[in-house]
Design a protein around this motif. Structure first.
Motif, short mmCIF file in Angstrom:
data_model
loop_
_atom_site.label_atom_id
_atom_site.label_comp_id
_atom_site.label_asym_id
_atom_site.label_seq_id
_atom_site.Cartn_x
_atom_site.Cartn_y
_atom_site.Cartn_z
N HIS A 20 -3.68 -6.25 -10.43
CA HIS A 20 -4.53 -5.19 -9.89
C HIS A 20 -5.64 -4.83 -10.86
O HIS A 20 -6.78 -4.71 -10.48
N HIS A 25 -5.90 -9.69 -7.07
CA HIS A 25 -4.81 -9.61 -6.10
C HIS A 25 -5.25 -10.41 -4.88
O HIS A 25 -6.30 -11.03 -4.90
N GLN A 84 -5.85 9.50 6.12
CA GLN A 84 -5.32 8.49 5.20
C GLN A 84 -6.49 7.58 4.82
O GLN A 84 -7.06 6.91 5.68
N LYS A 86 -8.12 4.55 2.55
CA LYS A 86 -7.71 3.34 1.82
C LYS A 86 -8.93 2.67 1.18
O LYS A 86 -9.96 2.49 1.85
N ASN A 87 -8.81 2.32 -0.09
CA ASN A 87 -9.77 1.44 -0.73
C ASN A 87 -9.07 0.09 -0.82
O ASN A 87 -8.08 -0.05 -1.53
N ASN A 88 -9.54 -0.90 -0.05
CA ASN A 88 -8.86 -2.21 -0.06
C ASN A 88 -9.60 -3.22 -0.93
O ASN A 88 -9.33 -4.42 -0.87
N PRO A 168 -10.55 6.73 -2.78
CA PRO A 168 -9.91 6.17 -3.99
C PRO A 168 -10.92 5.31 -4.76
O PRO A 168 -11.65 4.53 -4.16
N HIS A 170 -10.19 3.00 -6.89
CA HIS A 170 -9.68 1.63 -7.04
C HIS A 170 -8.81 1.33 -5.84
O HIS A 170 -8.60 2.20 -5.00
N VAL A 171 -8.29 0.11 -5.77
CA VAL A 171 -7.47 -0.30 -4.64
C VAL A 171 -6.25 0.62 -4.54
O VAL A 171 -5.44 0.68 -5.46
N GLU A 172 -6.20 1.37 -3.46
CA GLU A 172 -5.17 2.41 -3.31
C GLU A 172 -5.27 2.99 -1.90
O GLU A 172 -6.34 2.98 -1.30
N THR A 173 -4.16 3.48 -1.38
CA THR A 173 -4.16 4.20 -0.11
C THR A 173 -3.71 5.63 -0.39
O THR A 173 -2.67 5.85 -1.01
N LYS A 174 -4.55 6.57 0.05
CA LYS A 174 -4.27 7.98 -0.24
C LYS A 174 -3.96 8.74 1.05
O LYS A 174 -4.78 8.76 1.97
#
Ligand code: ZN
Length: 252
Positions: A20, A25, A84, A86-88, A168, A170-174
């Motif tokens: 990551h 990834h 929700q 998401k940064n993918n 977010p 960085h790569v993350e789902t909030k």
């Protein structure tokens, strides 16, 4: 034995963490520039071979070449959803709770998520907008309908604020507790005027299963909002693709 398993599990976690941190990834197998950029997508993996197909998106929409057509209005039936974000690694996406849909030209599609591109992916009369939102819907038969909304620089967009405030880095789902949003707040006043054509996902695997509905009227976002997106997600627009033997229909 147990100790061994824990060691293996934490080694895997470290590996996942390192992957990551370096951005290496599974999402990083394609990108918007360089050797893994849009020109190369179709050759990166066999699953991406559709990216070299002849019904690809986005396209340049030339309004005066679009065929005037008597299509139905898009009937938006979008409810509030829990927030929700998401940064993918490729975009910022708001996932949508079940129960929202559109009906258009006799078909019903369920809203799954919406996300953003900056600059826009579709061009209108040769010009890109500052940003474009894609509202991604799926029908029971697996076909997709994506509603595209252009943004031009202007007033601050209040409906973007809850998403932008929770973006977010960085790569993350909030999951954001206590905030509801509604995609309808990101629609222009006039949704009657749209362009429709058959195309693809604009990211790998570029599947040619998308009924595109690009709204003609843009909405606004402030310079600061557009810049805030670009600081987190660098230019994420696939270049326009050839129209080939397709037609763009215009409803107005
Ligand atoms: Zn998109």
């Amino acid at each position: 034995m147990k100790k061994h398993l824990i060691a293996a599990a934490s080694a895997a976690l470290v590996l996942a963490g390192a992957a990551h941190a370096s951005g290496d990834h599974h999402h990083a197998s394609w990108s918007y520039g360089g050797e893994t950029g849009p020109e190369a997508w179709g050759k990166l993996k066999s699953e991406y071979s559709a990216c070299t197909g002849n019904q690809q998106s986005p396209i340049n929409i030339v309004a005066k070449q679009a065929l005037e057509s008597d299509m139905t209005k898009i009937k938006f039936d979008w409810s509030d959803t829990a927030l929700q974000v998401k940064n993918n690694g490729h975009t910022i996406q708001a996932n949508y709770d079940e129960g929202s849909s559109i009906k258009v030209n006799g078909d019903k599609f369920d809203l799954l998520q919406f996300h953003f591109h900056s600059p826009s992916e579709h061009a209108l009369n040769g010009e890109l907008y500052d940003m474009e939102a894609h509202f991604v819907h799926k029908a029971d038969n697996g076909e997709l309908a994506v509603v595209g909304v252009f943004f031009k620089e202007g007033k601050e967009n209040k409906a973007l604020a809850p998403i932008w405030n929770n973006m977010p880095q960085h790569v993350e789902t909030k999951d954001v507790a206590g905030i509801k949003i509604n995609g309808e707040d990101l629609l222009p006043k006039d949704t009657k005027e749209y362009f429709h054509y058959m195309g693809s996902l604009t990211t790998p695997p570029c599947s040619e299963v998308v009924n595109w509905y690009v709204l003609a009227e843009p909405i606004e976002a402030s310079k600061e909002q557009i810049e805030a997106f670009s600081e987190v997600i660098h230019a994420n627009n696939r270049p326009v693709q050839p129209l080939n033997r397709r037609f763009v229909l215009a409803n107005d």
